[in-house]
Design a protein around this motif. Structure first.
Motif, PDB file in Angstrom:
ATOM      1  N   ALA A  16       0.812  -1.225   0.000  1.00 14.12           N
ATOM      2  CA  ALA A  16       0.000   0.000   0.000  1.00 14.12           C
ATOM      3  C   ALA A  16       0.845   1.275   0.000  1.00 14.12           C
ATOM      4  CB  ALA A  16      -0.927   0.002   1.211  1.00 14.12           C
ATOM      5  N   LEU A  17       2.159   1.158   0.037  1.00 14.55           N
ATOM      6  CA  LEU A  17       3.016   2.344   0.169  1.00 14.55           C
ATOM      7  C   LEU A  17       3.296   3.072  -1.140  1.00 14.55           C
ATOM      8  CD1 LEU A  17       5.623   1.010   2.762  1.00 14.55           C
ATOM      9  CD2 LEU A  17       3.669   2.535   3.173  1.00 14.55           C
ATOM     10  N   GLU A  18       3.087   2.433  -2.263  1.00 13.52           N
ATOM     11  CA  GLU A  18       3.459   3.011  -3.567  1.00 13.52           C
ATOM     12  C   GLU A  18       3.028   4.468  -3.741  1.00 13.52           C
ATOM     13  OE1 GLU A  18       5.357   3.377  -7.031  1.00 13.52           O
ATOM     14  OE2 GLU A  18       5.360   1.459  -5.985  1.00 13.52           O
ATOM     15  N   PRO A  19       1.767   4.832  -3.489  1.00 15.39           N
ATOM     16  CA  PRO A  19       1.379   6.224  -3.724  1.00 15.39           C
ATOM     17  C   PRO A  19       1.888   7.197  -2.658  1.00 15.39           C
ATOM     18  CG  PRO A  19      -0.532   4.941  -3.021  1.00 15.39           C
ATOM     19  CD  PRO A  19       0.626   3.986  -3.152  1.00 15.39           C
ATOM     20  N   HIS A  20       2.564   6.693  -1.646  1.00 20.07           N
ATOM     21  CA  HIS A  20       2.979   7.532  -0.518  1.00 20.07           C
ATOM     22  C   HIS A  20       4.495   7.680  -0.396  1.00 20.07           C
ATOM     23  CE1 HIS A  20      -1.183   7.278   0.774  1.00 20.07           C
ATOM     24  NE2 HIS A  20      -1.101   5.963   0.592  1.00 20.07           N
ATOM     25  N   THR A  31      11.398  10.531   4.652  1.00 19.92           N
ATOM     26  CA  THR A  31      10.137  10.347   3.938  1.00 19.92           C
ATOM     27  C   THR A  31       9.901   8.839   3.888  1.00 19.92           C
ATOM     28  OG1 THR A  31      11.247  10.129   1.806  1.00 19.92           O
ATOM     29  CG2 THR A  31      10.532  12.372   2.447  1.00 19.92           C
ATOM     30  N   VAL A  32       8.790   8.418   3.311  1.00 18.86           N
ATOM     31  CA  VAL A  32       8.559   6.985   3.143  1.00 18.86           C
ATOM     32  C   VAL A  32       9.696   6.379   2.319  1.00 18.86           C
ATOM     33  CG1 VAL A  32       7.057   5.255   2.067  1.00 18.86           C
ATOM     34  CG2 VAL A  32       6.059   7.099   3.441  1.00 18.86           C
ATOM     35  N   ARG A  33      10.045   7.030   1.204  1.00 19.70           N
ATOM     36  CA  ARG A  33      11.135   6.519   0.357  1.00 19.70           C
ATOM     37  C   ARG A  33      12.441   6.428   1.162  1.00 19.70           C
ATOM     38  NH1 ARG A  33      11.242   6.307  -4.938  1.00 19.70           N
ATOM     39  NH2 ARG A  33       9.605   7.874  -5.148  1.00 19.70           N
ATOM     40  N   GLY A  34      12.732   7.435   1.951  1.00 22.44           N
ATOM     41  CA  GLY A  34      13.951   7.434   2.761  1.00 22.44           C
ATOM     42  C   GLY A  34      13.952   6.317   3.789  1.00 22.44           C
ATOM     43  N   LEU A  35      12.786   6.052   4.379  1.00 22.45           N
ATOM     44  CA  LEU A  35      12.699   4.981   5.366  1.00 22.45           C
ATOM     45  C   LEU A  35      12.810   3.611   4.699  1.00 22.45           C
ATOM     46  CD1 LEU A  35      12.536   4.520   8.341  1.00 22.45           C
ATOM     47  CD2 LEU A  35      10.065   4.815   8.228  1.00 22.45           C
ATOM     48  N   VAL A  36      12.240   3.473   3.506  1.00 21.14           N
ATOM     49  CA  VAL A  36      12.416   2.229   2.739  1.00 21.14           C
ATOM     50  C   VAL A  36      13.910   2.046   2.439  1.00 21.14           C
ATOM     51  CG1 VAL A  36      11.953   1.104   0.513  1.00 21.14           C
ATOM     52  CG2 VAL A  36      10.072   2.178   1.800  1.00 21.14           C
ATOM     53  N   LEU A  73       9.618  -1.605  -3.303  1.00 18.53           N
ATOM     54  CA  LEU A  73       8.703  -2.220  -2.343  1.00 18.53           C
ATOM     55  C   LEU A  73       8.786  -3.738  -2.408  1.00 18.53           C
ATOM     56  CD1 LEU A  73       5.707   0.250  -2.607  1.00 18.53           C
ATOM     57  CD2 LEU A  73       7.602   0.228  -0.961  1.00 18.53           C
ATOM     58  N   ALA A  74       8.979  -4.290  -3.592  1.00 18.41           N
ATOM     59  CA  ALA A  74       9.218  -5.740  -3.702  1.00 18.41           C
ATOM     60  C   ALA A  74      10.556  -6.085  -3.052  1.00 18.41           C
ATOM     61  CB  ALA A  74       9.202  -6.184  -5.159  1.00 18.41           C
ATOM     62  N   SER A  75      11.549  -5.219  -3.254  1.00 20.49           N
ATOM     63  CA  SER A  75      12.854  -5.441  -2.611  1.00 20.49           C
ATOM     64  C   SER A  75      12.729  -5.410  -1.095  1.00 20.49           C
ATOM     65  CB  SER A  75      13.864  -4.384  -3.071  1.00 20.49           C
ATOM     66  OG  SER A  75      14.101  -4.492  -4.448  1.00 20.49           O
ATOM     67  N   LEU A  76      11.914  -4.486  -0.588  1.00 21.62           N
ATOM     68  CA  LEU A  76      11.720  -4.405   0.860  1.00 21.62           C
ATOM     69  C   LEU A  76      11.007  -5.654   1.380  1.00 21.62           C
ATOM     70  CD1 LEU A  76      12.004  -2.874   3.499  1.00 21.62           C
ATOM     71  CD2 LEU A  76       9.878  -1.653   2.935  1.00 21.62           C
ATOM     72  N   THR A  77      10.001  -6.094   0.679  1.00 18.80           N
ATOM     73  CA  THR A  77       9.308  -7.330   1.080  1.00 18.80           C
ATOM     74  C   THR A  77      10.297  -8.489   1.134  1.00 18.80           C
ATOM     75  OG1 THR A  77       7.190  -6.591   0.191  1.00 18.80           O
ATOM     76  CG2 THR A  77       7.496  -8.974   0.434  1.00 18.80           C
ATOM     77  N   ASP A  78      11.127  -8.611   0.114  1.00 16.95           N
ATOM     78  CA  ASP A  78      12.130  -9.680   0.093  1.00 16.95           C
ATOM     79  C   ASP A  78      13.112  -9.549   1.251  1.00 16.95           C
ATOM     80  OD1 ASP A  78      10.945 -10.662  -2.219  1.00 16.95           O
ATOM     81  OD2 ASP A  78      12.477  -9.833  -3.565  1.00 16.95           O
ATOM     82  N   ALA A  79      13.566  -8.331   1.519  1.00 13.71           N
ATOM     83  CA  ALA A  79      14.555  -8.105   2.576  1.00 13.71           C
ATOM     84  C   ALA A  79      13.982  -8.448   3.956  1.00 13.71           C
ATOM     85  CB  ALA A  79      15.041  -6.662   2.532  1.00 13.71           C
ATOM     86  N   ASP A 124       5.706   3.892  11.551  1.00 14.98           N
ATOM     87  CA  ASP A 124       6.071   5.136  10.850  1.00 14.98           C
ATOM     88  C   ASP A 124       5.498   5.130   9.431  1.00 14.98           C
ATOM     89  OD1 ASP A 124       7.714   6.136  12.961  1.00 14.98           O
ATOM     90  OD2 ASP A 124       9.490   5.143  12.154  1.00 14.98           O
ATOM     91  N   LEU A 125       5.687   4.026   8.741  1.00 16.22           N
ATOM     92  CA  LEU A 125       5.226   3.922   7.353  1.00 16.22           C
ATOM     93  C   LEU A 125       3.698   3.915   7.270  1.00 16.22           C
ATOM     94  CD1 LEU A 125       7.869   1.336   6.125  1.00 16.22           C
ATOM     95  CD2 LEU A 125       7.709   3.742   5.422  1.00 16.22           C
ATOM     96  N   ALA A 126       3.066   3.226   8.191  1.00 14.44           N
ATOM     97  CA  ALA A 126       1.598   3.194   8.201  1.00 14.44           C
ATOM     98  C   ALA A 126       1.030   4.597   8.408  1.00 14.44           C
ATOM     99  CB  ALA A 126       1.094   2.249   9.288  1.00 14.44           C
ATOM    100  N   ARG A 127       1.554   5.314   9.366  1.00 17.66           N
ATOM    101  CA  ARG A 127       1.051   6.667   9.645  1.00 17.66           C
ATOM    102  C   ARG A 127       1.288   7.579   8.444  1.00 17.66           C
ATOM    103  NH1 ARG A 127      -2.736   6.625  11.410  1.00 17.66           N
ATOM    104  NH2 ARG A 127      -2.671   8.817  11.930  1.00 17.66           N
TER     105      ARG A 127
END
Length: 187
Positions: A16-20, A31-36, A73-79, A124-127
């Motif tokens: 669900a993070l793609e648009p954020h 930011t979300v990208r920075g936290l990813v 986001l796929a990379s994060l899921t894998d990690a 953090d990401l959810a908020r």
């Protein structure tokens, strides 16, 4: 296992993070990208902690590397999945280990820190995405106990911000957030 249960809400949230990706987070430096990017940068070290292998981060700093190109986001899921799998081995929780540096720490302490990382950064990401993070009360209670052991050290190392006052009867997740310097009411 604690890490698996702490990571589950984060894994559910990632798609669900793609648009954020450019949204601000309660973790004020990201930011979300920075936290990813942060989670991707440290993932090899977190996984290495389970196998007792020192995985030294790259020579470049986290801010100098952009690991969010492609399908981050796929990379994060894998990690996250790889880290959870590595820590599912009971041997990962025994003895001493490392987390990105030669300094040895008790493996159970490192495992608790990683579970806290997944839970708190998941929140953090959810908020940032305008969502709530649903966490089992038992998991939040266990992480409150774990993180309380290292909170002062975390503040000294600038990993945690100054504690935010949260009522003692607040849900355990809110007390974890306050302990790590986050306002549970952040929006």
């Amino acid at each position: 296992m604690l890490i698996e249960r702490a990571a589950a809400p984060l894994l559910d949230l990632i798609p669900a993070l793609e648009p954020h990706l450019d949204a601000r987070t309660p973790c004020t430096e990201y930011t979300v990208r920075g936290l990813v990017n942060h989670l991707l940068f440290w993932a090899p070290s977190l996984t290495g902690g389970a196998t007792k292998v020192i995985v030294v981060p790259p020579d470049a700093t986290e801010a100098e590397l952009d690991l969010t190109t492609g399908d981050c986001l796929a990379s994060l899921t894998d990690a996250v999945t790889t880290t959870v799998k590595a820590w599912s081995d009971p041997a990962a929780w025994t003895g001493m280990t490392h987390m990105g540096s030669p300094m040895e720490l008790p493996a159970s302490q490192v495992g608790g820190m990683i579970a806290g990382e997944f839970l708190v950064h998941g929140w953090d990401l959810a908020r940032a995405a305008g969502r709530d993070l649903t966490v089992e009360e038992e998991v939040a209670e266990a992480l409150l106990e774990e993180l309380a052991k290292t909170a002062e050290l975390g503040r000294q190392m600038n990993i945690f911000a100054p504690e935010v006052a949260v009522p003692a009867d607040a849900p355990a997740l809110h007390r974890v957030l306050g302990l790590t310097g986050r306002d549970p009411q952040w929006s």
